[in-house]
Design a protein around this motif. Sequence first.
Motif, PDB file in Angstrom:
ATOM      1  N   LEU A 268       0.833  -1.206   0.000  1.00  0.00           N
ATOM      2  CA  LEU A 268       0.000   0.000   0.000  1.00  0.00           C
ATOM      3  C   LEU A 268       0.866   1.254   0.000  1.00  0.00           C
ATOM      4  N   GLU A 269       1.923   1.238   0.818  1.00  0.00           N
ATOM      5  CA  GLU A 269       2.791   2.411   0.923  1.00  0.00           C
ATOM      6  C   GLU A 269       3.503   2.675  -0.410  1.00  0.00           C
ATOM      7  N   HIS A 270       4.078   1.622  -0.976  1.00  0.00           N
ATOM      8  CA  HIS A 270       4.812   1.814  -2.227  1.00  0.00           C
ATOM      9  C   HIS A 270       3.870   2.178  -3.365  1.00  0.00           C
ATOM     10  N   SER A 271       2.693   1.620  -3.307  1.00  0.00           N
ATOM     11  CA  SER A 271       1.703   1.918  -4.335  1.00  0.00           C
ATOM     12  C   SER A 271       1.324   3.403  -4.296  1.00  0.00           C
ATOM     13  N   ALA A 272       1.165   3.932  -3.076  1.00  0.00           N
ATOM     14  CA  ALA A 272       0.824   5.349  -2.916  1.00  0.00           C
ATOM     15  C   ALA A 272       1.945   6.234  -3.467  1.00  0.00           C
ATOM     16  N   ARG A 273       3.169   5.871  -3.174  1.00  0.00           N
ATOM     17  CA  ARG A 273       4.330   6.655  -3.615  1.00  0.00           C
ATOM     18  C   ARG A 273       4.412   6.659  -5.148  1.00  0.00           C
ATOM     19  N   VAL A 274       4.227   5.458  -5.707  1.00  0.00           N
ATOM     20  CA  VAL A 274       4.354   5.304  -7.159  1.00  0.00           C
ATOM     21  C   VAL A 274       3.249   6.055  -7.893  1.00  0.00           C
ATOM     22  N   SER A 275       2.100   6.193  -7.234  1.00  0.00           N
ATOM     23  CA  SER A 275       0.981   6.861  -7.900  1.00  0.00           C
ATOM     24  C   SER A 275       1.322   8.319  -8.229  1.00  0.00           C
ATOM     25  N   VAL A 276       2.294   8.870  -7.525  1.00  0.00           N
ATOM     26  CA  VAL A 276       2.730  10.252  -7.810  1.00  0.00           C
ATOM     27  C   VAL A 276       4.005  10.247  -8.657  1.00  0.00           C
ATOM     28  N   LEU A 277       4.923   9.347  -8.323  1.00  0.00           N
ATOM     29  CA  LEU A 277       6.216   9.338  -9.016  1.00  0.00           C
ATOM     30  C   LEU A 277       6.082   9.013 -10.502  1.00  0.00           C
ATOM     31  N   LEU A 278       5.232   8.045 -10.821  1.00  0.00           N
ATOM     32  CA  LEU A 278       5.131   7.644 -12.229  1.00  0.00           C
ATOM     33  C   LEU A 278       4.604   8.772 -13.121  1.00  0.00           C
ATOM     34  N   PRO A 279       3.485   9.403 -12.766  1.00  0.00           N
ATOM     35  CA  PRO A 279       3.041  10.498 -13.645  1.00  0.00           C
ATOM     36  C   PRO A 279       4.051  11.645 -13.693  1.00  0.00           C
ATOM     37  N   TRP A 280       4.750  11.883 -12.571  1.00  0.00           N
ATOM     38  CA  TRP A 280       5.760  12.941 -12.584  1.00  0.00           C
ATOM     39  C   TRP A 280       6.835  12.599 -13.610  1.00  0.00           C
ATOM     40  N   ARG A 281       7.321  11.369 -13.518  1.00  0.00           N
ATOM     41  CA  ARG A 281       8.399  10.975 -14.448  1.00  0.00           C
ATOM     42  C   ARG A 281       7.935  11.021 -15.890  1.00  0.00           C
TER      43      ARG A 281
END
Lengths: 608, 308
Positions: free
Chosen positions: B229-242
Amino acid sequence: MSGDRQDSLRDCVAALVDRLAAGGKVVVDLAPGDRIAEAITTLGLFHLGVHADPCSAQRMAEQGAEVVTGQLSDPATLFATVERAVGGRGVAALYAGGAVDLATAPAMAALRDLSVRMGSVPLVVHAANVTRLDVAAKLLMGRWDPAALSSPDGPATLSAFFSDELLAATMARAGWSPVDVEDFAPARAAEDDRADVAPLDRRTAAGAHLARIREAWAPFGQVERFVRAYLPTTAGVAVAPSSVAGNEPETGWRPFLSVLVRTRGIRPETLEETLLTLAAQTCDDFEVLVLVHDPAPGAAEPIERAIRAFHPSFAGRVRLVEVSDGGRSRPLNVGAGVARGRYLAMLDDDDLAFAHWVEAFKEAADRAPGRVVRACVASQQVARRAGAWDGADGYDVVSRPRVDYPIEFDHVAHLRDNLTPNNGYAFPRTLVCELHQGWDESLPVLEDWEHLLRAASICGVESCPTVSAMLRAWVGAETSKTAHSVEEWEATRQRIVERFDSAPLLLDHGYTARLRAHEAEHHAAEVALVQRTKEVQRLTAALAATREHLEATVAEGKGLRAQRDDAERRLAAVYDSNSWRVMSAARRGARVVRWCARFLGDRPSAGG
Amino acid sequence: MSDQEPPDEPTLRVQTVLYRTGRAAFTRFYRGISAACTVALASGSIRAAVLVAGDSSPDPLADGAEELVGDDGPGPFASVEYDHYGANLGSAGGHNRLFARAEEDLVLVCNPDTYASPHLVTELVAGLADPTVGIVEARQLPLEHPKAHDPVTGDTSWASGSCFLTRTQVVRGIGGFDTDLFFLHGDDVDFSWRARLQGWRVVHRPSARVFHDKRLSDDGVILPGEGELEHSARVSVLLPWRYSRRDLALERLRSLEAMPDDLSRRVGMELRDRIRAGTMPDPIDPDNMVAEFIGADYADHRFSYADA
């Protein structure tokens, strides 16, 4: 066995001898106390009694019976004596009754010796059935009466108690092979016996349940005495005693679970997936039986190859069994017969197991040995797809998994409908192999529902509150749901309900509270319904009164309107009348006169 | 993208990263993949195979490869290597450590909680017969990934890292997983998209089946793994940013910050600090050639496990 019910043990013996022996021959009776002579001679046979006691023999001879003296302990002399007495007539059969201790090897060996010396003539014996229902009922009530097991119309001698299996094993061990059966099963037990077991009489709820279970589990529940005929085997007397259990497979490995995978060999891709999910189980204390039902020629070979492609640690626990004929239940019953596991579970060849499917069953079975163990099943819609890019005909998953089946087992809810797919429960193998509670092969559908209801009633159910298997619901493809008509499903459902309804229903512990809760809920709903019905009646009455008032008002309005219309009509008639028209000039003149009068009257007078 | 045909009978590197994996669980994994490699070797699909396992657990599972495989021995593998990292490198870091020594033609990336079907390797290798394909993803059972794929070509947005086969050339071309951004979730999406940006195709192959030990809750929802859940939350922002969707990244960040649970707010604060510090990744794929953000997903989905 004859289809006619015989009234007495002698009748059974006579019927059996009649089928075995040609007329004019001699029946050598080693148990003259059974008094079968008359029944034998009635058949056109000769009766030769053999007495150990010379005095008794003498007495019988004086009464006109054909009798000799001899003892089984000296079969050579006995044979010579009998041979002399028989002369050229020939021996039809030996009758040893129930007085011979069948469990005593020397006696059995002597009988066999005698039979062989006489040209291998059949031996007729009878033995007490200790497995009959009324004996069981008495035992359940804490009573034990060996005399009740002795021959009802013979001497009260009893040497051993037998079950069908024990009798067969004993005779086989002594070198006898069965050739015919005419068991004595009186229509009803004696009145006295019924009185003895009144609370367990089959007309009582408990007795009916007991009888149903006894009759379902094994035959011969009504047989009082086994009446059997044997011939000496050519192999002779068995040296080693054999097991009478009969159903135990000859293997050392007894896993917890045998998984019965039913396939017709036409879905190799999903079958491989089913096997894959089994190979990946967290608990490997199980074997798999792939039951290939009526495969097309050559269809089993690729399945065998697919199995062998798995790692040996799994493939070595998988056996392929070809099953011919029968309906959907046949492979399961065949599989149960060759299974080694303590428990049995089922998967169809498109089902998937989660990694803890076996583990969950095992934990529950360890927690509650002997009970049915039941897990929860999810279902997911899939659709067939041909011509995939990878060259394989396949399917697409088209929905998320749904957990529509209840997590906990509820027997009463299951009476309404099947809420446990067949991959959602496992049960002790003995239920099928020893208690004969397999799947009903006469049912075209719903065989798993009927089986679970039966198993649950006998064993009780331990729930494993976890989703551990996946059922695939095929969209737009033929399945058992579409292969059978709605009418057939409904008729089968009705048949199953009627079957269960014809007997007492045994529910597990905890159901009194559950049923009370159900009943309380139902009662509360009924009370609420009555209240609502009364409220509806009150409102209906109020509505009727209002409607009545409204109708009265409307009627009154109609009357007034009619009066008004009448007045208007009359007024119009006046206006239309000739007199009114004739008088119009006069009315105008009068109006002028009135106007002038007002005008003049309003002016101030000149003289003022 | 390569313009070379894949070599006939390529060599295969099977690699997995362990984290608190039990002995029985590893044995299960090992037996499944052993059988799949045995079938692939027998069919001539591959020439040779090696298995490498990296262990991010606090304590090593075994003293060495020999103890790791136990009585099963090396089986079909020319060699089995085991490396205890002494630190939790995550899935991305663990695999990169293993990628670094890859000399084989193909790399099979798979989780230790998977069990290969006997034809898994053969089918995945067959999927790479097309030289434009860089990554082939397996079909997972019993819970299939809901991500859509083209039924005719097999093309899909990205390949799940629980089990995919790729060319070592692809790994080298994109430099493996991005360990600066990803730990154990989203790394496969990013890996796939960067491969696609280099011209490789990513395909899903339904006939390549792998069991993945995922389970369902009582209401039919997939139970998340540890830290997911934690990593999923982080990735939900990092991926669109990248992937040059800063607007979406900020919108998701604001949603995280507004969530009532501590975990979301903590991740939100961490990412906000990162933006302030200027340590967010440089945007790529400015024309949105490969990245897909559909709802909360990174591809069109046929169905959702989250639907109640």
